[in-house]
Design a protein around this motif. Structure first.
Motif, PDB file in Angstrom:
ATOM      1  N   ALA A  33      -9.170  -4.387 -10.566  1.00 40.14           N
ATOM      2  CA  ALA A  33      -9.468  -5.318 -11.654  1.00 40.14           C
ATOM      3  C   ALA A  33      -8.411  -6.405 -11.767  1.00 40.14           C
ATOM      4  CB  ALA A  33      -9.577  -4.557 -12.982  1.00 40.14           C
ATOM      5  N   LEU A  34      -7.191  -6.094 -11.332  1.00 33.64           N
ATOM      6  CA  LEU A  34      -6.107  -7.076 -11.338  1.00 33.64           C
ATOM      7  C   LEU A  34      -6.143  -7.980 -10.110  1.00 33.64           C
ATOM      8  CD1 LEU A  34      -3.158  -4.790 -12.511  1.00 33.64           C
ATOM      9  CD2 LEU A  34      -4.255  -6.597 -13.847  1.00 33.64           C
ATOM     10  N   GLY A  35      -7.090  -7.732  -9.212  1.00 30.43           N
ATOM     11  CA  GLY A  35      -7.198  -8.550  -8.015  1.00 30.43           C
ATOM     12  C   GLY A  35      -6.324  -8.091  -6.864  1.00 30.43           C
ATOM     13  N   VAL A  36      -5.832  -6.869  -6.935  1.00 32.57           N
ATOM     14  CA  VAL A  36      -4.991  -6.344  -5.860  1.00 32.57           C
ATOM     15  C   VAL A  36      -5.849  -6.118  -4.615  1.00 32.57           C
ATOM     16  CG1 VAL A  36      -3.548  -4.386  -5.148  1.00 32.57           C
ATOM     17  CG2 VAL A  36      -3.390  -5.284  -7.483  1.00 32.57           C
ATOM     18  N   PRO A  37      -5.400  -6.560  -3.448  1.00 36.27           N
ATOM     19  CA  PRO A  37      -6.195  -6.382  -2.225  1.00 36.27           C
ATOM     20  C   PRO A  37      -6.494  -4.906  -1.953  1.00 36.27           C
ATOM     21  CG  PRO A  37      -4.380  -7.905  -1.840  1.00 36.27           C
ATOM     22  CD  PRO A  37      -4.146  -7.302  -3.195  1.00 36.27           C
ATOM     23  N   GLU A  38      -7.658  -4.662  -1.377  1.00 39.10           N
ATOM     24  CA  GLU A  38      -8.075  -3.294  -1.097  1.00 39.10           C
ATOM     25  C   GLU A  38      -7.085  -2.577  -0.188  1.00 39.10           C
ATOM     26  OE1 GLU A  38     -10.437   0.012  -1.648  1.00 39.10           O
ATOM     27  OE2 GLU A  38     -10.500  -1.931  -2.663  1.00 39.10           O
ATOM     28  N   GLU A  39      -6.460  -3.311   0.701  1.00 35.85           N
ATOM     29  CA  GLU A  39      -5.470  -2.704   1.603  1.00 35.85           C
ATOM     30  C   GLU A  39      -4.367  -2.007   0.808  1.00 35.85           C
ATOM     31  OE1 GLU A  39      -2.463  -4.040   5.261  1.00 35.85           O
ATOM     32  OE2 GLU A  39      -3.192  -5.529   3.810  1.00 35.85           O
ATOM     33  N   LYS A  40      -3.908  -2.659  -0.253  1.00 31.19           N
ATOM     34  CA  LYS A  40      -2.848  -2.071  -1.068  1.00 31.19           C
ATOM     35  C   LYS A  40      -3.360  -0.897  -1.899  1.00 31.19           C
ATOM     36  CE  LYS A  40       0.450  -5.854  -1.652  1.00 31.19           C
ATOM     37  NZ  LYS A  40       1.200  -6.675  -2.628  1.00 31.19           N
ATOM     38  N   VAL A  41      -4.562  -1.025  -2.432  1.00 26.50           N
ATOM     39  CA  VAL A  41      -5.123   0.069  -3.231  1.00 26.50           C
ATOM     40  C   VAL A  41      -5.209   1.330  -2.383  1.00 26.50           C
ATOM     41  CG1 VAL A  41      -7.112   0.863  -4.556  1.00 26.50           C
ATOM     42  CG2 VAL A  41      -6.422  -1.541  -4.681  1.00 26.50           C
ATOM     43  N   GLN A  42      -5.729   1.196  -1.171  1.00 27.84           N
ATOM     44  CA  GLN A  42      -5.862   2.349  -0.295  1.00 27.84           C
ATOM     45  C   GLN A  42      -4.504   2.917   0.102  1.00 27.84           C
ATOM     46  OE1 GLN A  42      -8.734   3.914   0.594  1.00 27.84           O
ATOM     47  NE2 GLN A  42      -9.787   2.495  -0.785  1.00 27.84           N
ATOM     48  N   ALA A  43      -3.519   2.035   0.261  1.00 28.29           N
ATOM     49  CA  ALA A  43      -2.214   2.459   0.773  1.00 28.29           C
ATOM     50  C   ALA A  43      -1.331   3.124  -0.275  1.00 28.29           C
ATOM     51  CB  ALA A  43      -1.482   1.260   1.378  1.00 28.29           C
ATOM     52  N   VAL A  44      -1.754   3.139  -1.536  1.00 27.55           N
ATOM     53  CA  VAL A  44      -0.962   3.847  -2.557  1.00 27.55           C
ATOM     54  C   VAL A  44      -0.742   5.294  -2.141  1.00 27.55           C
ATOM     55  CG1 VAL A  44      -1.028   4.753  -4.922  1.00 27.55           C
ATOM     56  CG2 VAL A  44      -1.586   2.357  -4.496  1.00 27.55           C
ATOM     57  N   ALA A  45      -1.718   5.900  -1.500  1.00 26.54           N
ATOM     58  CA  ALA A  45      -1.629   7.306  -1.106  1.00 26.54           C
ATOM     59  C   ALA A  45      -0.644   7.531   0.037  1.00 26.54           C
ATOM     60  CB  ALA A  45      -3.010   7.826  -0.711  1.00 26.54           C
ATOM     61  N   TYR A  46      -0.394   6.493   0.852  1.00 23.24           N
ATOM     62  CA  TYR A  46       0.504   6.668   2.008  1.00 23.24           C
ATOM     63  C   TYR A  46       1.467   5.482   2.108  1.00 23.24           C
ATOM     64  CZ  TYR A  46      -3.263   3.778   3.982  1.00 23.24           C
ATOM     65  OH  TYR A  46      -4.203   2.797   4.186  1.00 23.24           O
ATOM     66  N   TRP A  47       2.003   5.107   0.953  1.00 25.22           N
ATOM     67  CA  TRP A  47       2.831   3.903   0.884  1.00 25.22           C
ATOM     68  C   TRP A  47       4.029   3.941   1.837  1.00 25.22           C
ATOM     69  CZ3 TRP A  47       7.967   3.932  -0.206  1.00 25.22           C
ATOM     70  CH2 TRP A  47       8.506   5.088  -0.789  1.00 25.22           C
ATOM     71  N   GLN A  48       4.522   5.139   2.144  1.00 25.50           N
ATOM     72  CA  GLN A  48       5.740   5.241   2.964  1.00 25.50           C
ATOM     73  C   GLN A  48       5.555   4.639   4.355  1.00 25.50           C
ATOM     74  OE1 GLN A  48       4.139   7.765   1.477  1.00 25.50           O
ATOM     75  NE2 GLN A  48       5.537   9.222   0.486  1.00 25.50           N
ATOM     76  N   THR A  49       4.324   4.647   4.860  1.00 22.51           N
ATOM     77  CA  THR A  49       4.074   4.122   6.206  1.00 22.51           C
ATOM     78  C   THR A  49       3.302   2.806   6.176  1.00 22.51           C
ATOM     79  OG1 THR A  49       2.043   5.443   6.397  1.00 22.51           O
ATOM     80  CG2 THR A  49       4.085   6.429   7.233  1.00 22.51           C
TER      81      THR A  49
END
Length: 214
Positions: A102-118
């Motif tokens: 809803a804030l306009g964050v790209p889907e790539e970042k939304v998905q990567a929350v679960a594996y942010w370390q890589t």
């Protein structure tokens, strides 16, 4: 279904609870019977928390605090969504992934929350926020000085305090949702014994896998 009773509309006398029943479910629905919110969740968080008007009011004041806080909403939602993932709450994780979009964050970042370390899609500050969240949720508040130094380079003390409070608040909600089996956390314990095949008997598994000890 939740582990605690849901409070039907007819039993509610608190005006604040009725306000949210009307706002989220409409004035003609009993949310304890006709489940469903605009985000696709059942909505039983509201009907279970209605057991205590004092707890209900305290919780919704917390929601108002985080929405009005002097903190970048993106950082706030990164902390909340990661707190949900780290604590294993499908509800908190799902709701705040929706908020990121809803804030306009790209889907790539939304998905990567679960594996942010890589993931390489986050900025230095965003990675620090995610690492800080893991320190709060997974390590019980143990945060390395180098992580905190990055936060200090980018955020004021007030912003860091707000980030800390909001993230810990949503770890609490994640924990409660799991314990009470609310919303998307209404699911059976995943770790259960898988029965042996019929006729297996009482063989010593440990002896079987120990190999030849001669």
């Amino acid at each position: 279904m939740p582990r605690l009773r849901e409070v039907p509309r007819a039993e509610v006398t608190d005006e604040r609870i009725l306000f949210f029943y009307d706002r989220l479910f409409g004035p003609d629905r009993d949310p304890a019977v006709e489940h469903g919110t605009a985000t696709g969740s059942p909505g039983d968080w509201w009907t279970v928390f209605a057991q205590s008007p004092e707890v209900f009011r305290h919780a919704v004041r917390g929601f108002a605090l985080y929405r009005d806080a002097k903190l970048d909403p993106l950082l706030r939602e990164l902390g909340q969504s990661r707190a949900g993932w780290a604590r294993g709450s499908r509800f908190v994780f799902s709701q705040h992934c929706k908020q990121l979009r809803a804030l306009g964050v790209p889907e790539e970042k939304v998905q990567a929350v679960a594996y942010w370390q890589t993931a390489d899609c986050f900025s230095e500050l965003e990675r620090a926020v995610l690492a800080y969240t893991d320190g709060l949720v997974l390590d019980g508040g143990r945060v390395h000085d180098e992580i905190f130094a990055v936060l200090k380079r980018h955020l004021s003390d007030e912003e860091i305090l707000l980030l800390t409070y909001i993230t810990c608040l949503y770890e609490m909600h994640a924990t409660m949702a799991k314990a009470l089996r609310l919303e998307f956390d209404d699911r059976e314990e995943p770790v259960v014994e898988v029965a042996a095949p019929e006729g297996y008997g009482a063989r010593d598994i440990a002896d079987d896998i120990a190999g030849d000890r001669r």
